[in-house]
Design a protein around this motif. Structure first.
Motif, PDB file in Angstrom:
ATOM      1  N   LYS A   1       3.952  16.753   7.450  1.00 48.57           N
ATOM      2  CA  LYS A   1       4.869  15.619   7.547  1.00 48.57           C
ATOM      3  C   LYS A   1       4.120  14.391   8.049  1.00 48.57           C
ATOM      4  O   LYS A   1       3.324  14.484   8.985  1.00 48.57           O
ATOM      5  CB  LYS A   1       6.037  15.945   8.481  1.00 48.57           C
ATOM      6  N   LEU A   2       4.408  13.262   7.425  1.00 48.31           N
ATOM      7  CA  LEU A   2       3.807  11.993   7.813  1.00 48.31           C
ATOM      8  C   LEU A   2       4.888  11.102   8.417  1.00 48.31           C
ATOM      9  O   LEU A   2       5.938  10.893   7.804  1.00 48.31           O
ATOM     10  CB  LEU A   2       3.178  11.292   6.601  1.00 48.31           C
TER      11      LEU A   2
ATOM     12  N   CYS B   1       0.902  14.300  -2.829  1.00 46.12           N
ATOM     13  CA  CYS B   1       2.123  13.679  -2.319  1.00 46.12           C
ATOM     14  C   CYS B   1       1.823  12.212  -2.033  1.00 46.12           C
ATOM     15  O   CYS B   1       0.807  11.901  -1.410  1.00 46.12           O
ATOM     16  CB  CYS B   1       2.567  14.357  -1.031  1.00 46.12           C
ATOM     17  N   ASN B   2       2.709  11.318  -2.470  1.00 42.43           N
ATOM     18  CA  ASN B   2       2.523   9.883  -2.253  1.00 42.43           C
ATOM     19  C   ASN B   2       3.755   9.289  -1.591  1.00 42.43           C
ATOM     20  O   ASN B   2       4.889   9.610  -1.960  1.00 42.43           O
ATOM     21  CB  ASN B   2       2.259   9.152  -3.578  1.00 42.43           C
ATOM     22  N   SER B   3       3.510   8.390  -0.649  1.00 42.21           N
ATOM     23  CA  SER B   3       4.618   7.695   0.006  1.00 42.21           C
ATOM     24  C   SER B   3       5.128   6.581  -0.897  1.00 42.21           C
ATOM     25  O   SER B   3       4.460   6.180  -1.853  1.00 42.21           O
ATOM     26  CB  SER B   3       4.149   7.100   1.339  1.00 42.21           C
ATOM     27  N   SER B   4       6.282   6.075  -0.569  1.00 43.38           N
ATOM     28  CA  SER B   4       6.785   4.886  -1.244  1.00 43.38           C
ATOM     29  C   SER B   4       5.917   3.703  -0.830  1.00 43.38           C
ATOM     30  O   SER B   4       5.312   3.721   0.248  1.00 43.38           O
ATOM     31  CB  SER B   4       8.231   4.613  -0.834  1.00 43.38           C
TER      32      SER B   4
ATOM     33  N   LEU C   1      10.205   9.535   9.594  1.00 50.23           N
ATOM     34  CA  LEU C   1       9.594  10.374   8.567  1.00 50.23           C
ATOM     35  C   LEU C   1       9.371   9.542   7.299  1.00 50.23           C
ATOM     36  O   LEU C   1      10.311   8.989   6.738  1.00 50.23           O
ATOM     37  CB  LEU C   1      10.482  11.584   8.264  1.00 50.23           C
ATOM     38  N   VAL C   2       8.121   9.466   6.876  1.00 52.70           N
ATOM     39  CA  VAL C   2       7.758   8.712   5.673  1.00 52.70           C
ATOM     40  C   VAL C   2       7.562   9.651   4.496  1.00 52.70           C
ATOM     41  O   VAL C   2       7.903   9.332   3.367  1.00 52.70           O
ATOM     42  CB  VAL C   2       6.458   7.905   5.925  1.00 52.70           C
ATOM     43  N   LEU C   3       7.027  10.849   4.781  1.00 60.50           N
ATOM     44  CA  LEU C   3       6.660  11.756   3.702  1.00 60.50           C
ATOM     45  C   LEU C   3       6.688  13.191   4.202  1.00 60.50           C
ATOM     46  O   LEU C   3       6.142  13.495   5.263  1.00 60.50           O
ATOM     47  CB  LEU C   3       5.241  11.391   3.230  1.00 60.50           C
ATOM     48  N   ASN C   4       7.356  14.062   3.458  1.00 61.92           N
ATOM     49  CA  ASN C   4       7.345  15.500   3.719  1.00 61.92           C
ATOM     50  C   ASN C   4       6.642  16.135   2.523  1.00 61.92           C
ATOM     51  O   ASN C   4       7.228  16.273   1.456  1.00 61.92           O
ATOM     52  CB  ASN C   4       8.765  16.033   3.876  1.00 61.92           C
ATOM     53  N   CYS C   5       5.378  16.477   2.698  1.00 60.72           N
ATOM     54  CA  CYS C   5       4.552  16.981   1.597  1.00 60.72           C
ATOM     55  C   CYS C   5       4.804  18.473   1.425  1.00 60.72           C
ATOM     56  O   CYS C   5       4.301  19.298   2.187  1.00 60.72           O
ATOM     57  CB  CYS C   5       3.079  16.696   1.892  1.00 60.72           C
ATOM     58  N   ASP C   6       5.595  18.810   0.414  1.00 56.90           N
ATOM     59  CA  ASP C   6       5.913  20.204   0.150  1.00 56.90           C
ATOM     60  C   ASP C   6       5.803  20.482  -1.344  1.00 56.90           C
ATOM     61  O   ASP C   6       5.362  19.634  -2.112  1.00 56.90           O
ATOM     62  CB  ASP C   6       7.305  20.560   0.696  1.00 56.90           C
ATOM     63  N   GLU C   7       6.199  21.643  -1.762  1.00 59.71           N
ATOM     64  CA  GLU C   7       6.049  22.057  -3.159  1.00 59.71           C
ATOM     65  C   GLU C   7       6.946  21.279  -4.134  1.00 59.71           C
ATOM     66  O   GLU C   7       6.867  21.500  -5.332  1.00 59.71           O
ATOM     67  CB  GLU C   7       6.299  23.559  -3.296  1.00 59.71           C
ATOM     68  N   SER C   8       7.774  20.381  -3.639  1.00 59.81           N
ATOM     69  CA  SER C   8       8.584  19.576  -4.558  1.00 59.81           C
ATOM     70  C   SER C   8       7.726  18.515  -5.259  1.00 59.81           C
ATOM     71  O   SER C   8       8.145  17.951  -6.258  1.00 59.81           O
ATOM     72  CB  SER C   8       9.746  18.909  -3.811  1.00 59.81           C
ATOM     73  N   TYR C   9       6.528  18.265  -4.740  1.00 56.75           N
ATOM     74  CA  TYR C   9       5.599  17.331  -5.384  1.00 56.75           C
ATOM     75  C   TYR C   9       4.777  18.075  -6.421  1.00 56.75           C
ATOM     76  O   TYR C   9       4.670  19.299  -6.411  1.00 56.75           O
ATOM     77  CB  TYR C   9       4.686  16.679  -4.340  1.00 56.75           C
TER      78      TYR C   9
ATOM     79  N   TYR D   1       0.839  -1.191   0.000  1.00 57.17           N
ATOM     80  CA  TYR D   1       0.000   0.000   0.000  1.00 57.17           C
ATOM     81  C   TYR D   1       0.876   1.244   0.000  1.00 57.17           C
ATOM     82  O   TYR D   1       2.044   1.207   0.349  1.00 57.17           O
ATOM     83  CB  TYR D   1      -0.958   0.007   1.208  1.00 57.17           C
ATOM     84  N   SER D   2       0.268   2.331  -0.399  1.00 55.82           N
ATOM     85  CA  SER D   2       0.934   3.623  -0.301  1.00 55.82           C
ATOM     86  C   SER D   2      -0.075   4.626   0.240  1.00 55.82           C
ATOM     87  O   SER D   2      -1.284   4.461   0.083  1.00 55.82           O
ATOM     88  CB  SER D   2       1.488   4.082  -1.655  1.00 55.82           C
TER      89      SER D   2
END
Length: 180
Positions: free
Chosen positions: A101-102, A130-133, A112-120, A86-87
């Motif tokens: 941040k997730l 933003c999607n996790s691995s 830290l699994v995910l840092n949702c910022d403007e790089s997505y 799953y992601s």
């Protein structure tokens, strides 16, 4: 006349063979006696649902909110018979200057699994996505993955410019059977 009938039959049979049309009949009297039939079950539960919507209307500059949720491979003493991958996806319009941040929480440690910022990237509706691995849940044991989503509205944005901005975060869990 007899010769014409024979020629017509030969032509019809030749056309059938050339065109690939076949006729066949198959009959079997075999019986199937199978014991211990197992069906691989796919059990995947998020504590709420596979989608959670979090309105951020009460978040003010200087505030930090955290939201927790879990993902598991079992429910009511039943466990998935297949590995699950799953992601976790986060969607937001991100009008407010937020830190999102997730973290995966395990044994009181946060990773830290995910840092949702403007790089997505943003979609055609201007939503930040933003999607996790991919994360795997094995079928061999009951497993529960705990997560904490931390949303911070920094104090430095305490100005009229950010008054009455409304934002939200949707958490989507996308799952599928893992195949190797």
């Amino acid at each position: 006349m007899k010769k014409k009938i024979v020629i017509a039959l030969v032509i019809i049979v030749s056309i059938l063979f050339i065109s690939g049309i076949t006729y066949s009949k198959y009959t079997s009297n075999a019986s199937l006696a199978v014991t211990n039939q197992f069906l691989a079950k796919f059990i995947f539960e998020a504590e709420e649902t596979d989608s959670i919507s979090l309105p951020l209307t009460s978040l003010n500059p200087g505030d930090e909110e955290s939201y927790t949720f879990s993902v598991t491979n079992n429910k009511d003493n039943k466990r998935s018979n297949v590995d699950i991958e799953y992601s976790i996806g986060l969607e937001t319009f991100h009008f407010m200057p937020l830190e999102i941040k997730l973290y995966k929480v395990e044994d009181d440690k946060e990773e830290l699994v995910l840092n949702c910022d403007e790089s997505y990237s943003r979609d055609d509706e201007n939503k930040l996505i933003c999607n996790s691995s991919p994360i795997t849940l094995s079928y061999s044991e009951d497993k529960k993955d705990d997560y904490k989503l931390v949303v911070k509205f920094s104090e430095e944005y305490n100005s009229l410019e950010y008054t009455d901005l409304v934002d939200y975060i949707d958490i989507n869990i996308k799952s599928y059977q893992k195949t190797d």
